[in-house]
Design an enzyme around this catalytic site. Structure first.
Site, PDB file in Angstrom:
ATOM      1  N   ARG A  49      20.081  10.886  -4.095  1.00 52.83           N
ATOM      2  CA  ARG A  49      21.254  10.520  -4.322  1.00 52.83           C
ATOM      3  C   ARG A  49      21.390   9.830  -5.571  1.00 52.83           C
ATOM      4  NH1 ARG A  49      24.095   8.366   0.788  1.00 52.83           N
ATOM      5  NH2 ARG A  49      22.198   7.044   0.995  1.00 52.83           N
ATOM      6  N   LYS A 158       1.643   9.749   3.084  1.00 52.93           N
ATOM      7  CA  LYS A 158       1.557   8.752   4.162  1.00 52.93           C
ATOM      8  C   LYS A 158       2.461   7.743   4.505  1.00 52.93           C
ATOM      9  CE  LYS A 158      -1.477   5.132   4.134  1.00 52.93           C
ATOM     10  NZ  LYS A 158      -0.921   3.989   3.401  1.00 52.93           N
ATOM     11  N   ASP A 187      -3.538  12.075   1.012  1.00 53.08           N
ATOM     12  CA  ASP A 187      -4.185  10.738   1.347  1.00 53.08           C
ATOM     13  C   ASP A 187      -4.969  10.571  -0.085  1.00 53.08           C
ATOM     14  OD1 ASP A 187      -6.313   8.668   1.589  1.00 53.08           O
ATOM     15  OD2 ASP A 187      -6.363   8.957   3.918  1.00 53.08           O
ATOM     16  N   HIS A 188      -4.196   9.490  -0.774  1.00 47.22           N
ATOM     17  CA  HIS A 188      -4.777   9.531  -2.207  1.00 47.22           C
ATOM     18  C   HIS A 188      -6.013   9.261  -2.444  1.00 47.22           C
ATOM     19  CE1 HIS A 188      -4.052   5.258  -1.976  1.00 47.22           C
ATOM     20  NE2 HIS A 188      -4.394   5.051  -3.158  1.00 47.22           N
ATOM     21  N   LYS A 192      -9.363  10.633  -5.313  1.00 45.87           N
ATOM     22  CA  LYS A 192     -10.311   9.742  -6.399  1.00 45.87           C
ATOM     23  C   LYS A 192     -11.489  10.588  -6.596  1.00 45.87           C
ATOM     24  CE  LYS A 192      -8.521   5.314  -4.384  1.00 45.87           C
ATOM     25  NZ  LYS A 192      -8.000   4.799  -5.541  1.00 45.87           N
ATOM     26  N   GLU A 226      -9.534  -5.618  -1.069  1.00 48.93           N
ATOM     27  CA  GLU A 226      -8.118  -5.833  -2.071  1.00 48.93           C
ATOM     28  C   GLU A 226      -8.014  -7.372  -2.300  1.00 48.93           C
ATOM     29  OE1 GLU A 226      -5.049  -2.533  -1.891  1.00 48.93           O
ATOM     30  OE2 GLU A 226      -5.470  -3.137   0.321  1.00 48.93           O
ATOM     31  N   ASP A 245      -2.226   0.946   8.029  1.00 50.10           N
ATOM     32  CA  ASP A 245      -2.294   0.980   6.633  1.00 50.10           C
ATOM     33  C   ASP A 245      -3.384   1.778   5.860  1.00 50.10           C
ATOM     34  OD1 ASP A 245      -0.708   0.705   4.043  1.00 50.10           O
ATOM     35  OD2 ASP A 245      -1.513  -0.946   3.678  1.00 50.10           O
ATOM     36  N   HIS A 250      -7.479   6.035   4.849  1.00 48.05           N
ATOM     37  CA  HIS A 250      -8.399   6.012   3.842  1.00 48.05           C
ATOM     38  C   HIS A 250      -9.810   5.713   4.353  1.00 48.05           C
ATOM     39  CE1 HIS A 250      -4.645   5.998   1.805  1.00 48.05           C
ATOM     40  NE2 HIS A 250      -4.758   4.614   1.645  1.00 48.05           N
ATOM     41  N   LYS A 350      -7.036  -7.513   2.867  1.00 49.89           N
ATOM     42  CA  LYS A 350      -5.876  -8.091   1.870  1.00 49.89           C
ATOM     43  C   LYS A 350      -6.646  -9.466   1.432  1.00 49.89           C
ATOM     44  CE  LYS A 350      -2.932  -4.541   1.804  1.00 49.89           C
ATOM     45  NZ  LYS A 350      -2.636  -3.671   0.751  1.00 49.89           N
TER      46      LYS A 350
HETATM   47  C1  BG6 Z   1      -2.142   2.474   0.264  1.00 45.34           C
HETATM   48  C2  BG6 Z   1      -1.733   1.135   1.097  1.00 45.34           C
HETATM   49  O1  BG6 Z   1      -2.038   3.447   0.878  1.00 45.34           O
HETATM   50  O2  BG6 Z   1      -3.527   2.179  -0.417  1.00 45.34           O
HETATM   51  C3  BG6 Z   1      -1.873  -0.024   0.257  1.00 45.34           C
HETATM   52  O3  BG6 Z   1      -0.451   1.455   1.746  1.00 45.34           O
HETATM   53  C4  BG6 Z   1      -3.135  -0.339  -0.451  1.00 45.34           C
HETATM   54  O4  BG6 Z   1      -1.296  -1.087   1.217  1.00 45.34           O
HETATM   55  C5  BG6 Z   1      -3.522   0.853  -1.134  1.00 45.34           C
HETATM   56  O5  BG6 Z   1      -3.038  -1.381  -1.270  1.00 45.34           O
HETATM   57  C6  BG6 Z   1      -4.725   0.840  -1.727  1.00 45.34           C
HETATM   58  O6  BG6 Z   1      -4.802   2.080  -2.373  1.00 45.34           O
HETATM   59  P1  BG6 Z   1      -5.911   1.830  -3.793  1.00 45.34           P
HETATM   60  O7  BG6 Z   1      -5.770   3.226  -4.472  1.00 45.34           O
HETATM   61  O8  BG6 Z   1      -5.371   0.732  -4.885  1.00 45.34           O
HETATM   62  O9  BG6 Z   1      -7.533   1.454  -3.303  1.00 45.34           O
END
Ligand code: BG6
Length: 500
Positions: A49, A158, A187-188, A192, A226, A245, A250, A350
């Site tokens: 939009r 996701k 799932d990124h 990697k 993180e 999350d 992951h 976190k």
């Molecule tokens: C995401 C989560 O899928 O992955 C985030 O929603 C997280 O909370 C992130 O920070 C971590 O990804 P990366 O690639 O920075 O390790």
């Protein structure tokens, strides 16, 4: 060998001016363009939009590339990339907009000589995914998979649901218009480089796989730490928590790659079959075991790298007495012939002191402590560390004799670093994943049964947690390695977490 360029296609980004598109998708597509991996006819269409004219969208994405691109590109590449971009303004919840999208896509395809291959990328909030998939089907925008006709594929991000029932419902909605082989769930972590290397390392070398089992491995630790907090996503985090999350997706993906059996071929469904088997082999814990073998944490105010940071409960959109977890640890057992009796300790958090994702495999000590005599320290176990990020690499901790007239064993490290060996900047996960989706290779994407098996497992824990909110939150200071109970989880077994 450079990868094969993708077949000519129209890439339609739903939510074309949103955060994900600007931060990740467009920079990744630009890199593929720059490397000659997109066919010359390929078009990129933003559907949202909020997108304006083609010109306005091009300007917006040019700014996004300044902000988020890998940099170093010449103006010519920017110009030729911009020529691929088209904007279609529309309401994602209106059938009329899908009709308009259809005619615009047909016009763009005719003009550019495109064969009608489509990749629909839903970079939109999860609540809109099922609906968009259904409308795509209803508007005749999805080609059937049979025959040699053009392809239609759907890429989704996701979270895939927030529990098993919602994941199942979402999959059903998507399947109303798309077959499973047309669906690419991102799932990124799977994109990697170092995640992909787990299998190469294990199965492309002869020496590790024979040791990869209960006979030689004492235990495995997987850490996703993180330093960031919830970064303005308080509302989302209040609903999700770190277990949904990060652990559900992951972390469990990393577990699968470390623990799976060697697939008979490196093919999407064969690899994914083996991953699903791992998830199904994890022993579902009883409620008592959940309480004994998991730890929840939440960060209190503290300091990261010398800078004071707020506690989770002080973050915007977070309840003042929130019991949502920002840290989770889990000891689980995989009950199969390879791993019976070997604990896997997972943790994600976190506001920990360091950003690091790693898998550490600790091997059993030698059966006889030959060098214990004469005050010589008993050998530390060998630890193999697969560092997913940052400082990507692989390290092996081994004992060595310290030079000198007496027998002294010291622990030393054999270290392989990607950056030293290969130099070049690591490509972003999205570059690989977009290219694979265009090429129709689903190996690095989560299959439906994989996602649902992961939810089933995670739900067993979440259900027990919901019944017994932890009384002691917040229980770790920002900038520390999590709650005391996590240390105890391993201490009970005579082990300790690695300090990465
Ligand atoms: C995401 C989560 O899928 O992955 C985030 O929603 C997280 O909370 C992130 O920070 C971590 O990804 P990366 O690639 O920075 O390790």
């Amino acid at each position: 060998m450079s990868p094969a360029p993708a077949p000519a296609a129209t890439i339609v980004i739903f939510g074309g001016s949103g955060d994900l598109a600007r931060r990740k998708l467009v920079p990744a597509l630009f890199e593929l363009h720059r490397q000659g991996l997109l066919a010359p006819e390929t078009a990129i269409v933003g559907f949202a939009r909020s997108v304006g004219s083609d010109e306005a969208w091009r300007d917006d994405l040019d700014a996004a590339l300044d902000e988020h691109g890998r940099g170093g590109a010449d103006a010519g590449a920017r110009r030729s990339f911009a020529a691929r971009l088209h904007a279609v303004r529309g309401d994602l919840r209106s059938d009329a907009s899908y009709g308009e999208l259809k005619s615009r896509l047909e016009a763009i395809e005719a003009e550019r000589g495109l064969p009608g291959n489509r990749l629909y990328y839903l970079a939109i909030p999860p609540s809109g995914i099922g609906d968009a998939a259904r409308r795509l089907g209803a508007a005749g925008l999805v080609h059937p998979v049979e025959g040699d006709g053009p392809f239609s594929r759907l890429v989704v991000e996701k979270p895939f649901g927030h529990d098993l029932a919602s994941a199942h419902a979402l999959n059903e909605a998507v399947h109303a218009s798309f077959r499973e082989r047309q669906v690419f769930r991102i799932d990124h972590y799977l994109g990697k480089e170092t995640t992909q290397n787990i299998l190469v390392f294990r199965l492309g070398n002869g020496i590790f796989e024979p040791l990869w089992n209960r006979r030689y491995v004492d235990h495995v630790q997987i850490t996703v730490a993180e330093t960031i907090g919830v970064e303005g996503r308080g509302k989302f985090f209040e609903e999700a928590g770190i277990f949904r999350d990060v652990v559900q997706n992951h972390l469990l993906q990393l577990l699968c790659l470390v623990a799976m059996e060697p697939p008979v071929a490196f093919e999407a469904n064969v690899v994914r079959d083996e991953k699903v088997k791992v998830l199904r082999s994890v022993r579902p814990p009883s409620p008592q075991e959940v309480l004994r073998d998991t730890v929840r944490g939440q960060y209190a105010p503290g300091a990261i790298a010398g800078r004071a940071v707020a506690g989770y409960r002080e973050e915007p959109d977070v309840a003042a007495a929130s019991t949502r977890e920002t840290y989770a640890a889990w000891k689980l057992q995989i009950e199969n012939w390879r791993w019976a009796g070997v604990p896997f300790y997972l943790r994600a958090g976190k506001r920990l002191p360091k950003r690091v994702t790693e898998i550490a495999i600790t091997f059993k000590t030698p059966p006889i402590a030959l060098f214990r005599h004469a005050g010589c320290a008993v050998g530390e176990p060998n630890v193999l560390v697969l560092r997913i990020q940052p400082d990507e690499g692989i390290a092996l901790r081994i004992g060595a004799k310290r030079p000198g007239p007496t027998m002294r064993v010291e622990t030393v490290k054999m270290d392989f670093r990607y950056a030293e060996q290969f130099g070049e900047a690591t490509p972003d996960a999205y570059e690989r994943l977009l290219l694979d989706a265009l090429n129709g290779d689903g190996t690095l994407f989560a299959r439906r049964d994989e996602v649902e098996a992961a939810w089933e497992l995670v739900e067993g824990v979440l259900d027990v947690w919901a019944e017994s909110p932890p009384p002691d939150l917040p229980n770790y200071e920002a900038g520390t390695w999590g709650p005391e109970a996590a240390t105890e989880l391993l201490a009970r077994d005579g082990r300790r977490w690695r300090r990465p």
